[in-house]
Each structure stands twice: as structure tokens, then as C-alpha cells.
Design an enzyme around this catalytic site. Structure first.
Site, PDB file in Angstrom:
ATOM      1  CB  CYS A  73      24.312  34.366 -11.230  1.00 31.96           C
ATOM      2  SG  CYS A  73      23.035  35.177 -11.887  1.00 31.96           S
ATOM      3  CG  HIS A 134      24.312  29.915 -12.573  1.00 33.86           C
ATOM      4  ND1 HIS A 134      24.054  31.217 -12.666  1.00 33.86           N
ATOM      5  CD2 HIS A 134      25.149  29.462 -13.618  1.00 33.86           C
ATOM      6  CE1 HIS A 134      24.608  31.675 -13.883  1.00 33.86           C
ATOM      7  NE2 HIS A 134      25.439  30.747 -14.342  1.00 33.86           N
TER       8      HIS A 134
END
Ligand SMILES: *[C@@H]1O[C@H](CO)[C@@H](O)[C@H](O)[C@H]1NC(C)=O
Ligand SMILES: *[C@@H]1O[C@H](CO)[C@@H](O)[C@H](O)[C@H]1NC(C)=O
Ligand SMILES: *[C@@H]1O[C@H](CO)[C@@H](O)[C@H](O)[C@H]1NC(C)=O
Ligand SMILES: *[C@@H]1O[C@H](CO)[C@@H](O)[C@H](O)[C@H]1NC(C)=O
Ligand SMILES: *[C@@H]1O[C@H](CO)[C@@H](O)[C@H](O)[C@H]1NC(C)=O
Length: 576
Positions: A73, A134
């Protein structure tokens, strides 16, 4: 002469038509989390229902070799936003953990990095990020927001700073239970052992320290232990919260109606910007664990909670497309759909239910550079400008969105840095037929793992691996002992000479070539070596944003929506 004038006039008109239609389009960039290329109807799935995403594919272009810049990610998203390999921004870890786990760590996308949002904003676009970020939050204090989306070109943010994790949803288990338990247990063991040793040494008279000094050591260590335990047991409160811009609006986040809320935010953003160009980065939390689905979708798919989550996300995509159509914006809006990496095969719930997706024929999954980890869905939709129903089989990258968006918005590409992505428009409009990605470099964290070479005037797609993850169990397709595969030490097997595949003949990466089966074996590897040496020369040393110091929990960076630090709780989201 008159003919020439007429021609010039005609060309001007044509260019007008063309540029009116293609200048300053809106952008809706949709990124799913951990969805595999085999999960979508438009990539061949027959049982998981994704009619809205399939509609997007039918009305646009399907990339069959769309490659995420990383199989994890954090680095994949950093590359997507900047158009650069994550290693260039320090977003590729030298240590074992390749992603951010805590809201109170100091690493993140450096402020010197330029995102496409920043550039189009300067051109008058309204920009929003809805969903998962993130890429860090703070540097030195709990509210400096140095890595926050609003510092990186987004006018509006509604979503999650870190990521959706099992630990965010009661009853869904813990990622810490398997992979990173060491984070908690190792310090506890070390401290307890040290304390006991000190006590014993003191008791038998081998250690001469004052009772007071010993008292301080014990006090310090137990407070440290206490803080660690406090952190562990309050993980959900400290790391799983929803923000609107700089404000925490729900801590811990509730999964109740979450997809509805994200969708509503997106539709409202479109509504606020019908007359001005906009860029929406719709970054779904689905289908990362903890899986969730509203009552309208729960139990409705043929693939358990995972299928329910994907189908609900598809519904949400449909709502966004409807909102565009209602406002007559479809032809003025470029819609992109992708996943940040392949499906996470090791995701199995503690009751044994499969919680990861499907990567079709491709080997491996998330956290590996086998095709299953990086070959992701890639759809582009722009009626009237790019073809509909076409397939593009050339290698493309999620880093290509950066130059494509920047050029279409009429912004200037940065000239002071290397951009690794290439504008997709020439390929989409048939002006070129060969991708400019002759080479793609596949990193496992900060380690060069494999190289893909698509030579000009050839169908071949060579891929050479310098190491591969050691799967466990050995004959499986993943790293079932550690939740994700790692990039170093005993977790990998080195290959010298490298493992060489031709993806055009062997997309499943089952039959490594040898000098006997491929006479150009060493020639191919030589060219790849040269490409690596050129690429490596273009890298600069930058601070590692994922160093231990930058990913560990720092209590003084802890964002908290109530003034009482120990009780981070608020809910401004409940609706009547
Ligand atoms: C292009 O846009 C300009 C300004 O909005 C408008 O005046 C012109 O008529 C348009 N041209 C065409 C061919 O639609
Ligand atoms: C469709 O997706 C589901 C869920 O990931 C998977 O289990 C199934 O094998 C896929 N089916 C096909 C035909 O690709
Ligand atoms: C959008 O573009 C398509 C394809 O060129 C065209 O058929 C359609 O009429 C356009 N719609 C609008 C509302 O302009
Ligand atoms: C490496 O760089 C040199 C010098 O720019 C160039 O001539 C050569 O073609 C490059 N090799 C590869 C494989 O990219
Ligand atoms: C969730 O959405 C449904 C339908 O829109 C609504 O009836 C319900 O009140 C919502 N619940 C919350 C907590 O927002």
C-alpha cells in the site's frame, strides 16, 4: 492560396473541437485496496458481481498489463501520487516493515515531493481525497500535519490517515497476532529479563548500586512497559479514526454505513464542483481487512464477506457514475479505476474464511513481485475522447496517471526531478502502439527484486528475478507463516543467474528459461544489467521514511480528538 487558408482555417476549427473537448477535464481516480485482477467481471470473473465497474470498462479502455509500482500500500500509493518509483522519495523501506501502521509515527510522503493534486490545484482545480491516505501525518508535534493530504495538494479530505486493519474492528482478529507481535513482546521480554537479572545480581551482592538507583530503573522500565501495553490495548482508539480535513470526526471509526458515508462525500464534492474543474481521488477502504459491508450487501454475494465488500464498493462506483451522468459531466470527466496491488492471498480469518481476493491466472499476490502482486486492474473511461471497449496489452504503470493528469490539466511537468510514469494519451489515442516503458523495475521494499523488459519491435516481455520469496508451505502460492512475504534474509531465495521468464508466452511464470531453451539468455540478461546500472545511477540517497525511527509509535505525535489523552473518543458522525 485560398485552399491553403481554408486548410489552416479548417485545422483551427478541428483543433478547437479537439481542445475544447479535451482541455481541463475533471478527474475521478478510483483506487481499491487489495482487490485482485481476477475479482472483476471485466477481467473474467463470472460469479462476483461488479456491473458498475464493468460498465466503466465497456465504455473505456482495459489495460491488461497495468503494473503497480509496488506490491504494498504505502509505496504503491506514494508512486501513484508522484509518478515516481517509491525509492526516489524514501517511501521504500530498508527494514522489514514496508508500510505505516500507526497514526503517531513521524514518516510520510516528504513535503518536497510533488503530487498531481498539487499541480492541478495550481491550475484552478478543486481537489479532494476521500478514503484512505496511508502516507503519514505528522513530523514533530501532534498537529503539524506535515504529511497530511491537505499539505499535498488536496483541498478537502475525508477519510482514514493510516489504513483499515483487522485491529480496527472488534472481533476481527489482529494483524499483530502473527506478523509483528515482536513489536510488543520483544521489548517486554528484554525489559523483564534485564530487571530480573539486575535484581538477582543486587540480591547476591554482585551489583553495588543504591536502592534508590535501582528503584528508578524499575520505575522507568515499568512505565515504559505500561505505555506499550496501554498502546497495544488501545490500538483501535489510537489508530483507527476518521478525519474531515484537519479535524478528527470519529474516533474510533465506526463501520456502520461507512461506504454510504464515503459515497455521499464523493457525490457532494461532485455537486459542489459542477461548474469548475475538479479532481477526486476516491480511495476505497474495501476490500482490505477488516472486511465490512452494510446490511444491504452482507450475505448477498457468492464469495462470503469478501465478495459482499467488493460488491458494495461496486455499488458505490455506480453512485459516482450516476452523479456524473445526472449533471451531464460524463463526457468531461476522465474516470480511472485501479487497485493499489494484487489480492492478499494470506488473508484468512481466524475461522478459516477466505478474506483475500483472486489474482486470476497470475502467480503470488500482495507483497510479492510475481504478477499476482503487481498486475492490477486498470480502466480508463472518457467517452468521446478515448476508444470504448478496447484492450491495451502493452505494459503501463500506476505511475502513468501522474503525467497523464498533469498534461491534460494543462499544468507543467516538474523539470527538476525524474518522473518515471509516461503520459497514457498517445497510447490511448493510437498515436503510438508501443509503450514507452521499455523497462520497469520491480522493488520489494527498497530492494530491486525483478526487472521487466519489453524490447522495441518485439512481442517478448522478459522478466528477470534476482530473488523470490520463499513460500510457506513450500508448494503453496504465498507466505502463510508470516501474513505477508518479506524482502530479505531467510525469507527469500537468491537466483544467480536470475530466473528469467517471457511473460508473453508464460504469463503464469511457471517455466523459467535456461540457456538451452532460450539461446539469447545471456544477451537478454546483459541488456537488463545495463538498464539496472542506468537506473541505479539516477537514484539519489534520501531519508528513509520507513526507518524504525520513522515508523514506531511516538506518544507525543498521537492525534486525539478529546483533550484527555488517555481517552481518545469522539463521534461527530452519528446521523439522525
Ligand atoms: C470552444 O470553447 C469556446 C469557449 O468556451 C467557445 O467559444 C467555442 O465556440 C468552442 N468551440 C467549439 C468548436 O465548440
Ligand atoms: C471470482 O472472485 C472470487 C472472489 O475473489 C474468487 O473466489 C473466484 O474464484 C473468482 N471466479 C472466477 C471465475 O474468476
Ligand atoms: C458524450 O460523448 C458520446 C460519444 O462521443 C456522445 O455519443 C454523447 O452524445 C455525448 N454526450 C453528451 C451529453 O454530450
Ligand atoms: C544506458 O545508458 C546509456 C547511456 O545513456 C545508453 O546508451 C544505453 O542504451 C542505456 N542502456 C539501456 C539498456 O537502457
Ligand atoms: C445508515 O443508512 C441507512 C439508510 O440510508 C439509514 O436508514 C440509517 O439511519 C443509517 N445509519 C447511520 C448510523 O447513519
Amino acid at each position: 492560396m485560398r485552399f491553403l487558408l481554408l486548410l489552416v482555417f479548417y485545422q483551427c476549427v478541428m483543433e478547437n473541437v479537439d481542445s475544447n473537448r479535451t482541455s481541463n477535464p475533471n478527474f475521478i481516480l478510483i483506487m481499491a485496496d487489495d482487490i485482485g485482477i481476477g475479482d472483476l467481471g471485466c477481467y473474467g470473473n463470472k460469479t462476483l458481481r461488479t456491473p458498475n465497474i464493468d460498465k466503466l470498462a465497456k465504455g473505456g479502455v482495459i489495460f491488461t498489463q497495468h503494473i503497480a509500482a509496488s506490491p504494498l500500500c504505502t509505496p504503491s500509493r506514494a508512486a501513484f501520487l508522484t509518478g515516481r518509483y517509491p525509492i526516489r522519495s524514501g517511501m521504500a523501506a530498508l527494514s522489514q516493515i514496508g508500510v505505516f501502521l500507526f497514526s503517531a509515527s513521524s514518516g510520510g510522503l516528504p513535503s518536497e515531493e510533488i503530487t498531481f493534486a498539487k499541480l492541478v490545484k495550481q491550475k484552478g482545480y478543486s481537489t479532494a481525497l476521500i478514503g484512505k491516505w496511508h502516507l503519514g501525518m505528522n513530523c514533530d508535534t501532534s498537529d503539524d500535519f506535515c504529511h497530511h493530504p491537505l499539505k499535498h495538494g488536496f483541498d478537502y479530505f475525508y477519510g482514514l490517515i493510516v489504513t483499515n486493519l483487522r485491529d480496527c474492528k472488534p472481533g476481527q482478529g489482529s494483524v499483530f497476532a502473527t506478523g509483528i507481535q515482536t513489536f510488543i513482546t520483544m521489548p517486554i521480554q528484554i525489559i523483564s529479563l534485564t530487571l530480573i537479572t539486575l535484581e538477582v545480581l543486587h540480591f547476591i551482592g554482585l551489583l553495588r548500586v543504591s536502592q534508590r538507583a535501582l528503584g528508578y530503573v524499575i520505575l522507568l522500565s515499568t512505565s515504559f512497559l505500561g505505555i506499550l501495553l496501554f498502546f497495544f490495548y488501545n490500538f483501535r482508539y489510537l489508530n483507527c479514526f476518521l478525519m474531515r480535513n484537519h479535524q478528527i470526526v470519529q474516533q474510533p471509526l465506526s463501520y456502520q454505513n461507512l461506504t454510504h458515508r464515503l459515497t455521499e462525500e464523493a457525490v457532494q464534492f461532485i455537486g459542489r464542483n459542477t461548474d469548475t474543474p475538479f479532481l477526486l481521488f476516491m480511495s476505497y477502504l474495501q476490500a482490505h481487512t477488516a472486511l465490512y459491508a452494510s446490511k444491504y450487501f452482507k450475505g448477498k454475494s457468492k464469495h462470503g464477506l469478501y465478495g459482499d465488500a467488493v460488491e458494495e464498493m461496486d455499488w458505490s462506483v455506480g453512485q459516482i457514475l450516476d452523479a456524473l451522468e445526472k449533471r451531464d459531466l460524463s463526457n468531461k470527466t476522465v474516470v480511472y479505476f485501479t487497485s493499489d496491488q494484487g489480492a492478499h492471498l494470506e488473508e484468512v480469518s481466524n475461522t478459516g474464511e477466505v478474506h483475500g481476493g483472486y489474482n486470476g491466472i497470475y502467480r503470488g499476490g500482495k507483497s510479492t513481485n510475481w504478477e499476482g502482486g503487481i498486475r492490477v486492474p486498470g480502466l480508463l473511461h472518457w467517452p468521446g475522447v478515448i476508444p470504448h471497449g478496447a484492450h491495451i496489452h502493452e505494459p503501463t504503470s500506476n505511475m502513468d496517471i501522474f503525467p497523464t493528469v498533469v498534461n491534460l490539466a494543462g499544468a507543467h511537468m516538474p523539470t527538476d526531478r525524474i518522473i518515471d510514469g509516461h503520459d497514457l494519451m498517445p497510447l490511448l489515442q493510437g498515436k503510438i502502439i508501443q509503450s514507452k516503458h521499455e523497462f520497469l523495475f520491480h522493488y520489494c521494499n527498497a530492494y530491486l527484486n525483478a526487472v521487466r523488459w519489453h524490447p522495441g519491435n518485439s512481442d517478448a516481455i522478459w522478466k528477470a528475478f534476482f530473488f523470490t520469496p520463499v513460500f510457506y508451505p513450500e508448494d503453496s502460492n504465498g507466505c502463510y507463516h508470516s501474513h505477508v512475504c518479506h524482502c530479505h534474509g531467510s525469507y527469500i531465495r537468491h537466483h544467480d543467474p536470475p530466473l528469467l521468464f517471457d511473460l508473453s508466452r508464460d504469463p503464469e511464470e511457471r517455466n523459467p528459461l535456461t540457456p538451452e531453451t532460450e539461446i539469447r539468455f545471456y544477451d537478454i540478461l546483459n541488456v537488463i544489467q545495463q538498464a539496472i546500472s542506468n537506473h541505479t545511477k539516477s537514484l539519489h540517497v534520501v531519508p528513509d521514511q520507513l526507518s524504525w525511527g520513522n515508523i514506531l509509535w511516538k506518544p507525543w505525535l498521537q492525534p486525539c480528538c478529546s483533550s484527555v489523552f488517555l481517552f481518545c473518543y469522539c463521534d461527530h458522525e452519528s446521523r439522525e
